[in-house]
Design a protein around this motif. Sequence first.
Motif, PDB file in Angstrom:
ATOM      1  N   LEU A  43       4.898  33.532 -14.295  1.00 23.74           N
ATOM      2  CA  LEU A  43       4.175  32.593 -13.441  1.00 23.74           C
ATOM      3  C   LEU A  43       4.134  33.081 -11.996  1.00 23.74           C
ATOM      4  O   LEU A  43       3.163  32.859 -11.278  1.00 23.74           O
ATOM      5  N   VAL A  44       5.199  33.735 -11.549  1.00 22.34           N
ATOM      6  CA  VAL A  44       5.221  34.310 -10.196  1.00 22.34           C
ATOM      7  C   VAL A  44       4.110  35.344 -10.042  1.00 22.34           C
ATOM      8  O   VAL A  44       3.400  35.380  -9.034  1.00 22.34           O
ATOM      9  N   SER A  45       3.934  36.180 -11.076  1.00 25.37           N
ATOM     10  CA  SER A  45       2.907  37.226 -11.018  1.00 25.37           C
ATOM     11  C   SER A  45       1.518  36.695 -11.348  1.00 25.37           C
ATOM     12  O   SER A  45       0.531  37.412 -11.206  1.00 25.37           O
ATOM     13  N   GLY A  46       1.424  35.440 -11.816  1.00 26.23           N
ATOM     14  CA  GLY A  46       0.129  34.850 -12.119  1.00 26.23           C
ATOM     15  C   GLY A  46      -0.469  35.322 -13.426  1.00 26.23           C
ATOM     16  O   GLY A  46      -1.680  35.204 -13.638  1.00 26.23           O
ATOM     17  N   ASP A  47       0.346  35.854 -14.340  1.00 31.12           N
ATOM     18  CA  ASP A  47      -0.124  36.362 -15.628  1.00 31.12           C
ATOM     19  C   ASP A  47      -0.054  35.237 -16.657  1.00 31.12           C
ATOM     20  O   ASP A  47       0.994  34.986 -17.265  1.00 31.12           O
ATOM     21  N   SER A  48      -1.171  34.534 -16.887  1.00 32.72           N
ATOM     22  CA  SER A  48      -1.176  33.378 -17.780  1.00 32.72           C
ATOM     23  C   SER A  48      -0.954  33.769 -19.236  1.00 32.72           C
ATOM     24  O   SER A  48      -0.299  33.040 -19.994  1.00 32.72           O
ATOM     25  N   ASN A  49      -1.515  34.900 -19.655  1.00 27.50           N
ATOM     26  CA  ASN A  49      -1.330  35.331 -21.043  1.00 27.50           C
ATOM     27  C   ASN A  49       0.129  35.664 -21.328  1.00 27.50           C
ATOM     28  O   ASN A  49       0.675  35.302 -22.379  1.00 27.50           O
ATOM     29  N   GLN A  50       0.764  36.357 -20.385  1.00 26.84           N
ATOM     30  CA  GLN A  50       2.178  36.681 -20.563  1.00 26.84           C
ATOM     31  C   GLN A  50       3.022  35.415 -20.529  1.00 26.84           C
ATOM     32  O   GLN A  50       4.000  35.276 -21.272  1.00 26.84           O
ATOM     33  N   ALA A  51       2.649  34.458 -19.665  1.00 24.46           N
ATOM     34  CA  ALA A  51       3.380  33.191 -19.589  1.00 24.46           C
ATOM     35  C   ALA A  51       3.286  32.439 -20.914  1.00 24.46           C
ATOM     36  O   ALA A  51       4.269  31.832 -21.367  1.00 24.46           O
ATOM     37  N   LYS A  52       2.126  32.495 -21.543  1.00 22.89           N
ATOM     38  CA  LYS A  52       1.954  31.827 -22.838  1.00 22.89           C
ATOM     39  C   LYS A  52       2.854  32.462 -23.887  1.00 22.89           C
ATOM     40  O   LYS A  52       3.491  31.761 -24.676  1.00 22.89           O
ATOM     41  N   THR A  53       2.919  33.787 -23.891  1.00 23.42           N
ATOM     42  CA  THR A  53       3.789  34.506 -24.835  1.00 23.42           C
ATOM     43  C   THR A  53       5.251  34.199 -24.564  1.00 23.42           C
ATOM     44  O   THR A  53       6.038  33.954 -25.491  1.00 23.42           O
ATOM     45  N   ASP A  54       5.630  34.191 -23.279  1.00 23.33           N
ATOM     46  CA  ASP A  54       7.029  33.929 -22.916  1.00 23.33           C
ATOM     47  C   ASP A  54       7.430  32.490 -23.231  1.00 23.33           C
ATOM     48  O   ASP A  54       8.596  32.219 -23.539  1.00 23.33           O
ATOM     49  N   ALA A  55       6.468  31.553 -23.151  1.00 23.65           N
ATOM     50  CA  ALA A  55       6.770  30.170 -23.513  1.00 23.65           C
ATOM     51  C   ALA A  55       7.100  30.056 -24.993  1.00 23.65           C
ATOM     52  O   ALA A  55       8.002  29.297 -25.392  1.00 23.65           O
ATOM     53  N   SER A  56       6.384  30.808 -25.826  1.00 31.16           N
ATOM     54  CA  SER A  56       6.686  30.809 -27.261  1.00 31.16           C
ATOM     55  C   SER A  56       8.063  31.402 -27.522  1.00 31.16           C
ATOM     56  O   SER A  56       8.815  30.908 -28.378  1.00 31.16           O
ATOM     57  N   ALA A  57       8.412  32.455 -26.761  1.00 32.10           N
ATOM     58  CA  ALA A  57       9.741  33.068 -26.904  1.00 32.10           C
ATOM     59  C   ALA A  57      10.827  32.082 -26.456  1.00 32.10           C
ATOM     60  O   ALA A  57      11.914  32.024 -27.042  1.00 32.10           O
ATOM     61  N   ASP A  76      -4.433  28.329 -19.069  1.00 31.29           N
ATOM     62  CA  ASP A  76      -4.794  28.005 -17.692  1.00 31.29           C
ATOM     63  C   ASP A  76      -3.535  28.070 -16.824  1.00 31.29           C
ATOM     64  O   ASP A  76      -2.591  27.305 -17.032  1.00 31.29           O
ATOM     65  N   ILE A  77      -3.512  28.968 -15.862  1.00 30.41           N
ATOM     66  CA  ILE A  77      -2.315  29.187 -15.052  1.00 30.41           C
ATOM     67  C   ILE A  77      -1.942  27.939 -14.262  1.00 30.41           C
ATOM     68  O   ILE A  77      -0.744  27.637 -14.078  1.00 30.41           O
ATOM     69  N   LYS A  78      -2.942  27.151 -13.842  1.00 29.07           N
ATOM     70  CA  LYS A  78      -2.643  25.929 -13.094  1.00 29.07           C
ATOM     71  C   LYS A  78      -1.932  24.920 -13.988  1.00 29.07           C
ATOM     72  O   LYS A  78      -0.943  24.290 -13.578  1.00 29.07           O
ATOM     73  N   GLU A  79      -2.423  24.748 -15.213  1.00 29.86           N
ATOM     74  CA  GLU A  79      -1.776  23.830 -16.149  1.00 29.86           C
ATOM     75  C   GLU A  79      -0.386  24.319 -16.511  1.00 29.86           C
ATOM     76  O   GLU A  79       0.555  23.525 -16.634  1.00 29.86           O
ATOM     77  N   GLN A  80      -0.239  25.625 -16.686  1.00 28.77           N
ATOM     78  CA  GLN A  80       1.072  26.182 -17.019  1.00 28.77           C
ATOM     79  C   GLN A  80       2.081  25.879 -15.921  1.00 28.77           C
ATOM     80  O   GLN A  80       3.231  25.517 -16.198  1.00 28.77           O
ATOM     81  N   ARG A  81       1.657  25.996 -14.675  1.00 33.56           N
ATOM     82  CA  ARG A  81       2.564  25.716 -13.564  1.00 33.56           C
ATOM     83  C   ARG A  81       2.900  24.220 -13.481  1.00 33.56           C
ATOM     84  O   ARG A  81       4.002  23.848 -13.092  1.00 33.56           O
ATOM     85  N   ASN A  82       1.938  23.364 -13.871  1.00 34.21           N
ATOM     86  CA  ASN A  82       2.221  21.927 -13.901  1.00 34.21           C
ATOM     87  C   ASN A  82       3.286  21.607 -14.947  1.00 34.21           C
ATOM     88  O   ASN A  82       4.190  20.805 -14.705  1.00 34.21           O
ATOM     89  N   TYR A  83       3.186  22.231 -16.132  1.00 36.63           N
ATOM     90  CA  TYR A  83       4.157  21.986 -17.200  1.00 36.63           C
ATOM     91  C   TYR A  83       5.505  22.640 -16.896  1.00 36.63           C
ATOM     92  O   TYR A  83       6.533  22.230 -17.438  1.00 36.63           O
ATOM     93  N   PHE A  84       5.489  23.644 -16.022  1.00 43.99           N
ATOM     94  CA  PHE A  84       6.736  24.341 -15.689  1.00 43.99           C
ATOM     95  C   PHE A  84       7.674  23.432 -14.889  1.00 43.99           C
ATOM     96  O   PHE A  84       8.893  23.617 -14.927  1.00 43.99           O
ATOM     97  N   LYS A  85       7.120  22.440 -14.191  1.00 45.29           N
ATOM     98  CA  LYS A  85       7.976  21.538 -13.407  1.00 45.29           C
ATOM     99  C   LYS A  85       8.914  20.725 -14.294  1.00 45.29           C
ATOM    100  O   LYS A  85      10.139  20.749 -14.085  1.00 45.29           O
ATOM    101  N   ASN A 118       8.239  32.229  -5.557  1.00 50.09           N
ATOM    102  CA  ASN A 118       7.736  30.913  -5.953  1.00 50.09           C
ATOM    103  C   ASN A 118       6.840  30.996  -7.198  1.00 50.09           C
ATOM    104  O   ASN A 118       5.772  31.613  -7.163  1.00 50.09           O
ATOM    105  N   PRO A 119       7.237  30.343  -8.320  1.00 52.52           N
ATOM    106  CA  PRO A 119       6.406  30.368  -9.528  1.00 52.52           C
ATOM    107  C   PRO A 119       5.246  29.382  -9.494  1.00 52.52           C
ATOM    108  O   PRO A 119       4.345  29.461 -10.329  1.00 52.52           O
ATOM    109  N   TYR A 120       5.257  28.443  -8.542  1.00 56.38           N
ATOM    110  CA  TYR A 120       4.217  27.417  -8.500  1.00 56.38           C
ATOM    111  C   TYR A 120       2.989  27.865  -7.708  1.00 56.38           C
ATOM    112  O   TYR A 120       1.903  27.314  -7.897  1.00 56.38           O
ATOM    113  N   PHE A 121       3.155  28.864  -6.825  1.00 58.90           N
ATOM    114  CA  PHE A 121       2.034  29.369  -6.044  1.00 58.90           C
ATOM    115  C   PHE A 121       1.808  30.865  -6.238  1.00 58.90           C
ATOM    116  O   PHE A 121       0.733  31.365  -5.942  1.00 58.90           O
ATOM    117  N   GLY A 122       2.820  31.568  -6.713  1.00 58.73           N
ATOM    118  CA  GLY A 122       2.674  33.006  -6.903  1.00 58.73           C
ATOM    119  C   GLY A 122       2.461  33.730  -5.586  1.00 58.73           C
ATOM    120  O   GLY A 122       3.085  33.417  -4.566  1.00 58.73           O
TER     121      GLY A 122
END
Length: 574
Positions: free
Chosen positions: A448-462, A503-512, A556-560
């Motif tokens: 999320l810090v790097s703004g990589d939504s695809n990687q964030a999706k994969t890491d969430a599954s992990a 969606d990186i914005k939605e991912q950051r919302n769920y990260f809270k 910051n993971p919420y703004f990258g």
Amino acid sequence: MKKIGIYISILFAGLLLGWLLFGRTSSDTSEGDHNHDQEVATNQMWTCSMHPQIMQPEPGNCPICGMELIPAGSSDGGLAVNEFELSEQAMALANIQTLVVDNGAAGDQQIKLSGKIVENEEANTVQASYFSGRLDRLYVNYTGELVRKGQILATIYSPQLYAAQQELLTAVNLKASQPGLYNAVRNKLKLWKLSEAQIDAIEKTGEIKESLPIYATVSGTVTEKLVAQGDYIKEGQPLLKIANLNSVWANFDVYENQIGLFKEGQSVSVTTAAYPGKSFSGKVDFISPVLNSKTRTVTLRVVLNNKENRFKPGMFVTATINNVSVKGKTVLTVPASAVLWTGERSVVYVKTDEDHQFFEMREITLGNRIGETYEVLSGLNAGEHIVSQGVFTVDAAAQLQGKNSMMNQTKKETSKAEDSVERISVSNKFQDQLRMVFDRYTTLKDALVSGDSNQAKTDASAFLNALSKVDMKTLDQTEAHEAWMTLNKTLKTAGNALSETSDIKEQRNYFKPLSEGMVQAVSTFGINQKIYNQYCPMADNNKGAFWLSKDAEIRNPYFGKAMLTCGEIKNVIQ
């Protein structure tokens, strides 16, 4: 020639004397002025336009958001940190007006209360079944239907009633020899609300009715259907709720500091947005003796005539009560137009200097509303100047200058993630499993810090995979087991939501919520590792959000990259 020489000598002597008398003074004065300028420059403070609570003696970057600091207002014309200035032109264009707050003796006043229309409980009826059986037919089709007394509401097949009719026909044949038995059977049917006419009809025809009707005992409006056609019902079971809406109650909330101003029998004028320009009269019928501990109010009730069916249950109404006596009480009041509300706070803008247009926001505590004014319980003193007109314009100016305002107040950010948590002792095996979950969490955070939504999706599954491997059987305490069940549900819900979007914005919302759950988990159980609990006050639309990190460096993971260093360390979890 001699006279000219004398004049020249006198001129030079005057110049020399003037230099001796005033030359050094000017030099000293210049030096003093120079030192004063240096002192002013030395006393210059610097602040952040987004975080006015930050004050530093030298320029630099904001330690919270990383923005460049600007000169603080305290060194500009004598302004304090949270004060700001408006020009005379701005005051005139916005028609900003001020007035002096003053104490005054309150006489008979007008008070307005907000409330809602409810059914008159004294006129409500529950239509019940007087015998058990199957509901063959329900004649009431919808809530709100009008019924009249004596109208058939339903028919019920009752084996119990069927047997009683057979007993009646047998008793009729024995009427002459055993009149007591005959009368007992008839009375039994009457207890089940069969009328004399119905009983006579059974005797006359000699036919047993398989289904018998239930009649409405009152007229009114059906407010709730409690059964459906085909249901099996028991004796005494409610079928319908019927309300007589010819009169209704208007319930109003009265704050505890207003209770003494009202009494039963007071005249009330009631208005509603449904009928603009019309008012309806009533009287205070009841004041509840019980205080609602959550709202700190009591209920004041007014009974209203509703034969024309103007008032509907649930409708909002306003009560105006005139001649409320508060004589002998000295109160500090402000106009309603001077007050801004935000959440639980009430604020006004105070003019802090009589000679200059300097203002600051002030939080106050309000009491009763008295006509178009509010009683001030705390926060203001008599003699102070407040903005009475154009307060929204003044608030906008405060926001633009980074000062305290209705939406930008210096305050301590709080969150469940910052609350102190009592540590629960668990096994090393459970802590190792939780550490694996935390490792997957930090990988997700880096994506999320790097703004990589695809990687964030994969890491969430992990992360979810590691979470599923946490064995609750390793928790031997009931307290630990229950705590983990609650946290596991929170983490799983947020993790699933995060893994299902790109969606990186939605991912950051769920990260809270995911981070709040992780903070609670590692604080409660521990993972034998030093963890930094970090916080950004600007995340989630300035509501603030936490996250965990293995390193003290703010990323910051919420703004990258947009605001990579915005944040601070709130505490360290060992």
